[in-house]
Write a protein that holds these residues in place. Sequence first.
Motif, mmCIF file in Angstrom:
data_model
loop_
_atom_site.group_PDB
_atom_site.id
_atom_site.type_symbol
_atom_site.label_atom_id
_atom_site.label_comp_id
_atom_site.label_asym_id
_atom_site.label_seq_id
_atom_site.Cartn_x
_atom_site.Cartn_y
_atom_site.Cartn_z
ATOM 1 N N GLY A 7 64.211 32.170 3.385
ATOM 2 C CA GLY A 7 65.352 31.760 4.208
ATOM 3 C C GLY A 7 66.318 30.877 3.433
ATOM 4 O O GLY A 7 67.078 30.100 4.012
ATOM 5 N N GLY A 10 70.053 30.572 4.255
ATOM 6 C CA GLY A 10 70.435 30.013 5.553
ATOM 7 C C GLY A 10 70.993 28.605 5.411
ATOM 8 O O GLY A 10 71.128 28.067 4.302
ATOM 9 N N TYR A 11 71.277 28.018 6.545
ATOM 10 C CA TYR A 11 71.925 26.699 6.574
ATOM 11 C C TYR A 11 71.061 25.627 5.884
ATOM 12 O O TYR A 11 71.482 24.989 4.926
ATOM 13 C CB TYR A 11 72.204 26.331 8.039
ATOM 14 N N ILE A 12 69.833 25.457 6.378
ATOM 15 C CA ILE A 12 68.950 24.432 5.811
ATOM 16 C C ILE A 12 68.431 24.877 4.440
ATOM 17 O O ILE A 12 68.449 24.115 3.471
ATOM 18 C CB ILE A 12 67.746 24.161 6.744
ATOM 19 N N ASP A 31 65.212 36.301 1.203
ATOM 20 C CA ASP A 31 65.948 36.220 2.473
ATOM 21 C C ASP A 31 66.387 37.620 2.873
ATOM 22 O O ASP A 31 66.823 38.400 2.030
ATOM 23 C CB ASP A 31 67.175 35.301 2.297
ATOM 24 N N ASN A 32 66.268 37.924 4.164
ATOM 25 C CA ASN A 32 66.693 39.258 4.620
ATOM 26 C C ASN A 32 68.155 39.279 5.077
ATOM 27 O O ASN A 32 68.631 40.304 5.566
ATOM 28 C CB ASN A 32 65.768 39.778 5.732
ATOM 29 N N SER A 34 69.554 38.223 7.606
ATOM 30 C CA SER A 34 69.794 38.520 9.024
ATOM 31 C C SER A 34 70.779 37.515 9.620
ATOM 32 O O SER A 34 71.617 37.876 10.449
ATOM 33 C CB SER A 34 68.485 38.509 9.811
ATOM 34 N N THR A 35 70.694 36.256 9.197
ATOM 35 C CA THR A 35 71.684 35.258 9.629
ATOM 36 C C THR A 35 72.229 34.473 8.439
ATOM 37 O O THR A 35 73.094 33.626 8.614
ATOM 38 C CB THR A 35 71.077 34.254 10.650
ATOM 39 N N GLY A 36 71.698 34.728 7.255
ATOM 40 C CA GLY A 36 72.111 33.972 6.068
ATOM 41 C C GLY A 36 73.197 34.685 5.270
ATOM 42 O O GLY A 36 73.596 35.805 5.588
ATOM 43 N N GLY A 51 62.262 40.831 3.738
ATOM 44 C CA GLY A 51 61.656 40.046 4.807
ATOM 45 C C GLY A 51 60.335 39.416 4.385
ATOM 46 O O GLY A 51 59.623 39.956 3.537
ATOM 47 N N THR A 52 60.005 38.285 5.014
ATOM 48 C CA THR A 52 58.763 37.595 4.696
ATOM 49 C C THR A 52 57.544 38.375 5.195
ATOM 50 O O THR A 52 56.429 38.105 4.780
ATOM 51 C CB THR A 52 58.745 36.196 5.322
ATOM 52 N N PHE A 73 61.703 28.529 5.257
ATOM 53 C CA PHE A 73 62.779 28.289 6.221
ATOM 54 C C PHE A 73 63.186 29.567 6.940
ATOM 55 O O PHE A 73 64.123 29.549 7.732
ATOM 56 C CB PHE A 73 64.021 27.720 5.512
ATOM 57 N N ILE A 77 66.441 30.306 14.713
ATOM 58 C CA ILE A 77 66.642 28.955 15.259
ATOM 59 C C ILE A 77 67.005 28.997 16.739
ATOM 60 O O ILE A 77 67.228 27.968 17.353
ATOM 61 C CB ILE A 77 67.745 28.197 14.491
ATOM 62 N N GLU A 94 58.730 36.271 11.338
ATOM 63 C CA GLU A 94 57.757 37.347 11.254
ATOM 64 C C GLU A 94 56.313 36.901 11.470
ATOM 65 O O GLU A 94 55.383 37.604 11.159
ATOM 66 C CB GLU A 94 57.903 38.150 9.960
HETATM 67 N N1 LIG Z 1 69.786 23.942 11.637
HETATM 68 C C1 LIG Z 1 69.176 22.812 12.017
HETATM 69 O O1 LIG Z 1 69.800 21.809 12.416
HETATM 70 C C2 LIG Z 1 67.685 22.695 11.912
HETATM 71 C C3 LIG Z 1 67.088 21.442 12.183
HETATM 72 C C4 LIG Z 1 65.702 21.311 12.080
HETATM 73 C C5 LIG Z 1 64.928 22.420 11.733
HETATM 74 N N2 LIG Z 1 65.526 23.610 11.504
HETATM 75 C C6 LIG Z 1 64.664 24.713 11.156
HETATM 76 O O2 LIG Z 1 64.939 25.157 9.838
HETATM 77 C C7 LIG Z 1 64.722 26.565 9.772
HETATM 78 C C8 LIG Z 1 65.979 27.256 9.250
HETATM 79 O O3 LIG Z 1 67.052 26.939 10.129
HETATM 80 P P1 LIG Z 1 68.556 27.234 9.706
HETATM 81 O O4 LIG Z 1 69.420 26.379 10.587
HETATM 82 O O5 LIG Z 1 68.700 27.106 8.234
HETATM 83 O O6 LIG Z 1 68.690 28.742 10.211
HETATM 84 P P2 LIG Z 1 69.496 29.930 9.522
HETATM 85 O O7 LIG Z 1 69.531 31.042 10.521
HETATM 86 O O8 LIG Z 1 70.794 29.451 8.970
HETATM 87 O O9 LIG Z 1 68.538 30.311 8.324
HETATM 88 C C9 LIG Z 1 67.420 31.134 8.457
HETATM 89 C C10 LIG Z 1 67.418 32.020 7.246
HETATM 90 O O10 LIG Z 1 66.242 32.796 7.262
HETATM 91 C C11 LIG Z 1 66.582 34.159 7.024
HETATM 92 N N3 LIG Z 1 65.543 34.944 7.690
HETATM 93 C C12 LIG Z 1 65.254 35.037 9.019
HETATM 94 N N4 LIG Z 1 64.185 35.814 9.212
HETATM 95 C C13 LIG Z 1 63.771 36.215 7.982
HETATM 96 C C14 LIG Z 1 62.691 37.005 7.518
HETATM 97 N N5 LIG Z 1 61.832 37.553 8.364
HETATM 98 N N6 LIG Z 1 62.561 37.210 6.189
HETATM 99 C C15 LIG Z 1 63.436 36.663 5.310
HETATM 100 N N7 LIG Z 1 64.478 35.901 5.687
HETATM 101 C C16 LIG Z 1 64.642 35.674 7.006
HETATM 102 C C17 LIG Z 1 67.979 34.343 7.583
HETATM 103 O O11 LIG Z 1 68.700 35.417 7.012
HETATM 104 C C18 LIG Z 1 68.611 32.998 7.214
HETATM 105 O O12 LIG Z 1 69.176 33.012 5.922
HETATM 106 C C19 LIG Z 1 64.343 27.021 11.205
HETATM 107 O O13 LIG Z 1 62.940 27.046 11.295
HETATM 108 C C20 LIG Z 1 64.895 25.911 12.055
HETATM 109 O O14 LIG Z 1 64.216 25.807 13.279
HETATM 110 C C21 LIG Z 1 66.877 23.775 11.575
#
Ligand SMILES: NC(=O)c1ccc[n+]([C@@H]2O[C@H](COP(=O)([O-])OP(=O)(O)OC[C@H]3O[C@@H](n4cnc5c(N)ncnc54)[C@H](O)[C@@H]3O)[C@@H](O)[C@H]2O)c1
Length: 165
Positions: A7, A10-12, A31-32, A34-36, A51-52, A73, A77, A94
Amino acid sequence: MTILVTGGAGYIGSHMVHELADAGEPVVVLDNLSTGFRFLIPTSVPFVAGGTGDRPLVGEVIAHHRVSAIIHFAASIVVPESIADPSRPIFLGEIYISLETARFQARTARRPYGREVAHLTIHGLLHLLGEDHPTPAARRRMAALEASLLTSLRARVAALTPEVV
Ligand SMILES: NC(=O)c1ccc[n+]([C@@H]2O[C@H](COP(=O)([O-])OP(=O)(O)OC[C@H]3O[C@@H](n4cnc5c(N)ncnc54)[C@H](O)[C@@H]3O)[C@@H](O)[C@H]2O)c1
């Protein structure tokens, strides 16, 4: 000795990837998308699209990049999606947890419901990391790993989900 960030697009995850790369740590991202977004990752960092839940791919990434640590990650979310219908499994990148199974196991084994949710989560995570239980010996190994992880994580799980523990 590379760190795999699932992941990482993604954002974090992308912040973590930048921190690690800036600190000179070898990193690889799975990373797949899907949202990144691919553009969130520095071009110097190897990126694997997938995918993981793709065990052969995860195994290949771990072996090829000599991964020694994984920061996970890759997850959805969108909490309401996970809790809107309690009979549906929770999606954790997953890892699917059946709350009905957790309830059934808690009832039949007379264990706390939250413990069973934690148990199933760790069980799924171990599968994700390549553990399996096709033989009695492998089942014992997996049970021992689960017990050890549950012991060390119980306090944190209790703090995170006080309503179900
Ligand atoms: N954003 C926040 O404020 C925040 C705060 C605390 C905890 N978190 C946790 O951190 C984690 C990531 O959050 P985020 O905000 O970065 O979300 P995000 O959606 O921006 O990032 C998730 C990433 O994972 C990838 N992904 C999803 N399913 C996948 C899979 N099966 N295989 C490979 N890649 C996959 C997506 O493409 C994306 O790049 C989550 O568990 C979230 O609950 C987020």
